[in-house]
Scaffold this motif. Structure first.
Motif, PDB file in Angstrom:
ATOM      1  N   GLY A 235      47.894  35.984  41.533  1.00  0.00           N
ATOM      2  CA  GLY A 235      48.984  35.302  40.850  1.00  0.00           C
ATOM      3  C   GLY A 235      48.527  34.155  39.975  1.00  0.00           C
ATOM      4  O   GLY A 235      49.147  33.858  38.963  1.00  0.00           O
ATOM      5  N   VAL A 236      47.423  33.507  40.358  1.00  0.00           N
ATOM      6  CA  VAL A 236      46.908  32.402  39.549  1.00  0.00           C
ATOM      7  C   VAL A 236      46.169  32.917  38.324  1.00  0.00           C
ATOM      8  O   VAL A 236      46.388  32.464  37.197  1.00  0.00           O
ATOM      9  N   LEU A 237      45.298  33.900  38.522  1.00  0.00           N
ATOM     10  CA  LEU A 237      44.480  34.389  37.417  1.00  0.00           C
ATOM     11  C   LEU A 237      45.299  35.113  36.357  1.00  0.00           C
ATOM     12  O   LEU A 237      44.946  35.107  35.178  1.00  0.00           O
ATOM     13  N   ARG A 238      46.391  35.732  36.760  1.00  0.00           N
ATOM     14  CA  ARG A 238      47.178  36.478  35.791  1.00  0.00           C
ATOM     15  C   ARG A 238      47.900  35.571  34.799  1.00  0.00           C
ATOM     16  O   ARG A 238      48.417  36.040  33.789  1.00  0.00           O
ATOM     17  N   ARG A 239      47.947  34.283  35.080  1.00  0.00           N
ATOM     18  CA  ARG A 239      48.586  33.330  34.179  1.00  0.00           C
ATOM     19  C   ARG A 239      47.596  32.628  33.251  1.00  0.00           C
ATOM     20  O   ARG A 239      47.991  31.780  32.460  1.00  0.00           O
ATOM     21  N   LEU A 240      46.337  32.970  33.345  1.00  0.00           N
ATOM     22  CA  LEU A 240      45.329  32.350  32.504  1.00  0.00           C
ATOM     23  C   LEU A 240      45.236  33.052  31.162  1.00  0.00           C
ATOM     24  O   LEU A 240      45.495  34.262  31.062  1.00  0.00           O
ATOM     25  N   PRO A 241      44.848  32.336  30.117  1.00  0.00           N
ATOM     26  CA  PRO A 241      44.595  32.980  28.821  1.00  0.00           C
ATOM     27  C   PRO A 241      43.322  33.810  28.891  1.00  0.00           C
ATOM     28  O   PRO A 241      42.549  33.726  29.857  1.00  0.00           O
ATOM     29  N   PRO A 242      43.059  34.629  27.866  1.00  0.00           N
ATOM     30  CA  PRO A 242      41.836  35.456  27.898  1.00  0.00           C
ATOM     31  C   PRO A 242      40.560  34.653  28.076  1.00  0.00           C
ATOM     32  O   PRO A 242      39.655  35.058  28.807  1.00  0.00           O
ATOM     33  N   SER A 243      40.455  33.492  27.434  1.00  0.00           N
ATOM     34  CA  SER A 243      39.255  32.673  27.601  1.00  0.00           C
ATOM     35  C   SER A 243      39.119  32.179  29.039  1.00  0.00           C
ATOM     36  O   SER A 243      38.010  32.096  29.584  1.00  0.00           O
ATOM     37  N   GLY A 244      40.227  31.851  29.686  1.00  0.00           N
ATOM     38  CA  GLY A 244      40.184  31.433  31.078  1.00  0.00           C
ATOM     39  C   GLY A 244      39.771  32.559  32.013  1.00  0.00           C
ATOM     40  O   GLY A 244      39.051  32.340  32.996  1.00  0.00           O
ATOM     41  N   LEU A 245      40.210  33.789  31.720  1.00  0.00           N
ATOM     42  CA  LEU A 245      39.802  34.920  32.537  1.00  0.00           C
ATOM     43  C   LEU A 245      38.302  35.191  32.409  1.00  0.00           C
ATOM     44  O   LEU A 245      37.625  35.519  33.386  1.00  0.00           O
ATOM     45  N   LEU A 246      37.788  35.055  31.191  1.00  0.00           N
ATOM     46  CA  LEU A 246      36.351  35.253  31.008  1.00  0.00           C
ATOM     47  C   LEU A 246      35.538  34.223  31.779  1.00  0.00           C
ATOM     48  O   LEU A 246      34.483  34.528  32.335  1.00  0.00           O
ATOM     49  N   ALA A 247      36.040  32.984  31.823  1.00  0.00           N
ATOM     50  CA  ALA A 247      35.343  31.950  32.589  1.00  0.00           C
ATOM     51  C   ALA A 247      35.488  32.166  34.088  1.00  0.00           C
ATOM     52  O   ALA A 247      34.554  31.923  34.865  1.00  0.00           O
ATOM     53  N   ALA A 248      36.648  32.636  34.524  1.00  0.00           N
ATOM     54  CA  ALA A 248      36.861  32.865  35.955  1.00  0.00           C
ATOM     55  C   ALA A 248      36.008  34.008  36.482  1.00  0.00           C
ATOM     56  O   ALA A 248      35.664  34.033  37.659  1.00  0.00           O
ATOM     57  N   ALA A 249      35.658  34.957  35.628  1.00  0.00           N
ATOM     58  CA  ALA A 249      34.838  36.082  36.073  1.00  0.00           C
ATOM     59  C   ALA A 249      33.427  35.650  36.447  1.00  0.00           C
ATOM     60  O   ALA A 249      32.713  36.398  37.128  1.00  0.00           O
ATOM     61  N   ARG A 250      33.011  34.461  36.041  1.00  0.00           N
ATOM     62  CA  ARG A 250      31.666  33.985  36.344  1.00  0.00           C
ATOM     63  C   ARG A 250      31.605  33.128  37.612  1.00  0.00           C
ATOM     64  O   ARG A 250      30.552  32.574  37.917  1.00  0.00           O
ATOM     65  N   VAL A 251      32.711  32.996  38.329  1.00  0.00           N
ATOM     66  CA  VAL A 251      32.724  32.150  39.525  1.00  0.00           C
ATOM     67  C   VAL A 251      31.999  32.829  40.674  1.00  0.00           C
ATOM     68  O   VAL A 251      31.051  32.292  41.252  1.00  0.00           O
ATOM     69  N   CYS A 252      32.440  34.024  41.026  1.00  0.00           N
ATOM     70  CA  CYS A 252      31.831  34.743  42.142  1.00  0.00           C
ATOM     71  C   CYS A 252      32.188  36.220  41.997  1.00  0.00           C
ATOM     72  O   CYS A 252      32.924  36.611  41.078  1.00  0.00           O
ATOM     73  N   LYS A 253      31.687  37.016  42.897  1.00  0.00           N
ATOM     74  CA  LYS A 253      31.909  38.452  42.819  1.00  0.00           C
ATOM     75  C   LYS A 253      33.379  38.805  43.030  1.00  0.00           C
ATOM     76  O   LYS A 253      33.926  39.688  42.376  1.00  0.00           O
ATOM     77  N   GLY A 254      34.016  38.101  43.969  1.00  0.00           N
ATOM     78  CA  GLY A 254      35.429  38.384  44.224  1.00  0.00           C
ATOM     79  C   GLY A 254      36.306  38.089  43.033  1.00  0.00           C
ATOM     80  O   GLY A 254      37.207  38.865  42.692  1.00  0.00           O
ATOM     81  N   TRP A 255      36.046  36.977  42.386  1.00  0.00           N
ATOM     82  CA  TRP A 255      36.830  36.644  41.190  1.00  0.00           C
ATOM     83  C   TRP A 255      36.530  37.624  40.068  1.00  0.00           C
ATOM     84  O   TRP A 255      37.423  37.958  39.269  1.00  0.00           O
TER      85      TRP A 255
END
Length: 591
Positions: free
Chosen positions: A134-154
């Motif tokens: 629910g949190v990630l789906r509200r991020l812009p595309p640039s935010g999703l690209l940054a969130a993908a680098r946090v960990c494997k689960g993200w």
């Protein structure tokens, strides 16, 4: 000679074998810390081997915050690999969340199309997977690209978000290359709606990338900034539309390089093109087209043949409901071509900036299309007689009338329209009642003297009064009406009023009886007028509050406002209405 090394070293394999067969090697100096959790052994009872619970919230910051500063103490070791993989891959999890906004374009979980057990709900780094979704789906595309680098689960969650996304709104920076758009579009195989804000140039390669990456595209919108250039030609756009058999909506700005426009599609329903210029050929073979908007550049040397275009539009697009054409080349002949098409489903007609559109054009429109709900003739040369024709033909259907930039219309015609059109909800009369003093000053500078009768007539036009009483009118625009001297409005449903640049409107001759007003635009007006507007708006609110139930005192000497608890006959709807009245405030915007 180089020999390949084994994946596991010999020492590691020996140690694992010793553990497996319970073999005790020679005694050596041990560690002071626990081999399972890393905590000091003294007074410590390790629970890692016996517990089966999910990670606690204490480990959440270490797993979910990759950009934070490193902790001075080393983080505890992770759980065994089997638990870690299950916690981060979402392979056997049920993503649930109590929030109703957990869906993403129709998907209620990050695993659409799978049946999962509720007992398999897991967490990722201490955060429930449903909340992470629910949190990630509200991020812009640039935010999703940054969130993908946090960990494997993200990273796995963002992949599922990209795959489940049906709508993407992306702003392309000036120095971005085509592979930036292609890399994002390839992540979204289910993309249906695409909106691009281009700050870089657009050409045929962009269309080819979109066509290859989005096979199921239904809606595409491309808007350009002031520095971007749209180099797409008419042939390239025609091939794109012909290949996209699912495309229903196409909106594009900066179409100055089309030269010719030939579109053939059986699925296209909405077509918006702006900044058109000198179209040599226009063919629209779209039988299901419902709405079309063509805005041409405001240049006198535009050579587009609007008569032929309107004639072809009437033959091939018989289901048109909304037509909007903005061009300085609009004329009475173009209107006759549109009326000859006899479009039976037409509900909205907007012909803007056509100075050669006259009252005869209004008569032709009224004779062919008697069910219009919106009529926009802004920038035309119609007069009060044309307004009379509109009122006689559309009293039971017309709800929106826009007559801005029509210098031949007076306040009498506006009053007549509001009196004869009971369903009217929106009316735009900007720059219709203008101050002729500027023309007089120009004539005086040239040394020309006008006759007294002409001067008196212009003074009469300058000081016009407008009185409007309407029960359903919600939006009224009088921007630029510098020739308006007095204004009286009695519109209980009016919520938006535009009085920008009404410079000659006197505060003493202003009366607003509009209790539902929410916004009043008064930029460029006198300070006294702005103060009068604020005073009358507050008086209207006080009068609405005075409608609350009152009771007389025991001795009958005074009436006081009774609270809601004492009024036993009031219903819930009345209580909600009172709350809306008390909480309502009108914004007077004066910059």
């Amino acid at each position: 000679m180089h020999h390949p090394q084994p994946h596991i070293s010999s020492s590691d394999s020996a140690a694992s074998a010793a553990v497996a067969f319970d073999f005790k090697p020679a005694k050596s100096r041990g560690s002071y810390n626990c081999g399972r959790c890393g905590l000091p052994k003294k007074g410590h009872v390790c629970q890692v081997g016996t517990t089966t619970t999910t990670p606690t919230s204490a480990s959440t910051p270490a797993a979910t915050s990759s950009s934070a500063a490193p902790s001075p103490h080393p983080p505890p070791p992770r759980q065994p690999y089997s638990h870690l993989r299950r916690a981060l891959s979402f392979d056997d999890s049920d993503i649930r969340c109590d929030s109703p906004e957990i869906n993403l374009d129709g998907y209620d979980s990050p695993l659409p199309g799978t049946d999962l057990d509720r007992d398999d709900e897991i967490v990722s780094g201490g955060l429930p997977a449903g909340c992470l979704w629910g949190v990630l789906r509200r991020l812009p595309p640039s935010g999703l690209l940054a969130a993908a680098r946090v960990c494997k689960g993200w990273r796995e969650t963002t992949k599922r978000l990209w795959r489940a996304a049906e709508e993407l709104r992306l702003m392309v920076p000036p120095k971005a290359q085509l592979r930036f758009i292609g890399s994002l579009l390839q992540k979204c195989p289910s993309l249906v709606r695409l909106s691009l804000k281009m700050e870089s140039d657009v050409d045929a390669t962009t269309l080819a990338c979109i066509a290859f990456s989005c096979p199921n595209l239904e809606s595409m919108e491309i808007s350009t900034s002031d520095t971007a250039v749209n180099r797409i030609t008419g042939d390239e756009l025609g091939r794109f539309v012909a290949d996209k058999r699912c495309l229903t909506s196409l909106k594009m700005e900066g179409c100055s390089n089309l030269v010719g426009l030939v579109l053939s599609s059986s699925s296209l329903c909405t077509l918006w093109l702006s900044d058109l210029y000198s179209l040599s050929k226009t063919v629209l073979n779209c039988p299901n087209l419902r709405e079309i908007s063509l805005e041409f550049s405001r240049q006198e040397n535009d050579t587009t043949d609007l008569i032929t275009m309107a004639d072809g539009m009437g033959r091939s697009c018989l289901r048109l409901q909304n037509i909007h054409i903005a061009s300085v080349r609009l004329s009475h002949a173009v209107v006759l071509s549109l009326t000859a098409a006899n479009l039976r489903c037409l509900k909205m007609l907007s012909l803007v900036l056509g100075s050669e559109i006259t009252d005869a054009s209004v008569a032709a429109i009224a004779s062919s299309y008697s069910r219009l709900e919106l009529l926009d003739l802004s920038g035309s040369s119609i007069s009060d007689s044309g307004i009379g024709i509109i009122c006689n033909v559309f009293p039971n259907t017309l709800s929106r009338l826009l007559l801005a930039l029509c210098p031949n219309i007076t306040s009498s015609g506006i009053q007549f329209a509001t009196a004869q059109l009971p369903l009217l909800e929106l009316m735009d009369c900007g720059m219709t009642i203008c101050d002729p003093d500027s023309h007089n000053s120009r004539c005086d500078e040239n040394g020309e003297n006008e006759l007294p009768n002409t001067f008196n007539s212009k003074m009469h036009l300058m000081y016009q009064k407008l009185i409007i009483k309407h029960s359903r009118l919600k939006k009224l625009s009088l921007w630029g009406c510098s020739g308006l001297d007095a204004l009286c409005l009695n519109c209980p449903e009016l919520n938006d009023l535009n009085l920008n640049s009404c410079k000659n409107l006197h505060p003493e001759r202003l009366l607003l009886q509009c209790p539902s007003l929410q916004n009043v635009h008064a930029s460029g007006c006198q300070e006294l007028l702005v103060g009068a507007i604020k005073g009358q708006v507050s008086d209207n609110l006080a009068s609405m509050e005075s409608q609350f139930p009152c009771k007389r005192l025991a001795d009958g000497s005074k009436r006081v406002c009774a609270p809601n608890l004492l009024n036993q006959q009031s219903s819930d709807d009345e209580v909600k209405k009172r709350r809306r009245i008390v909480g309502r405030q009108c914004n007077v915007i004066a910059v």
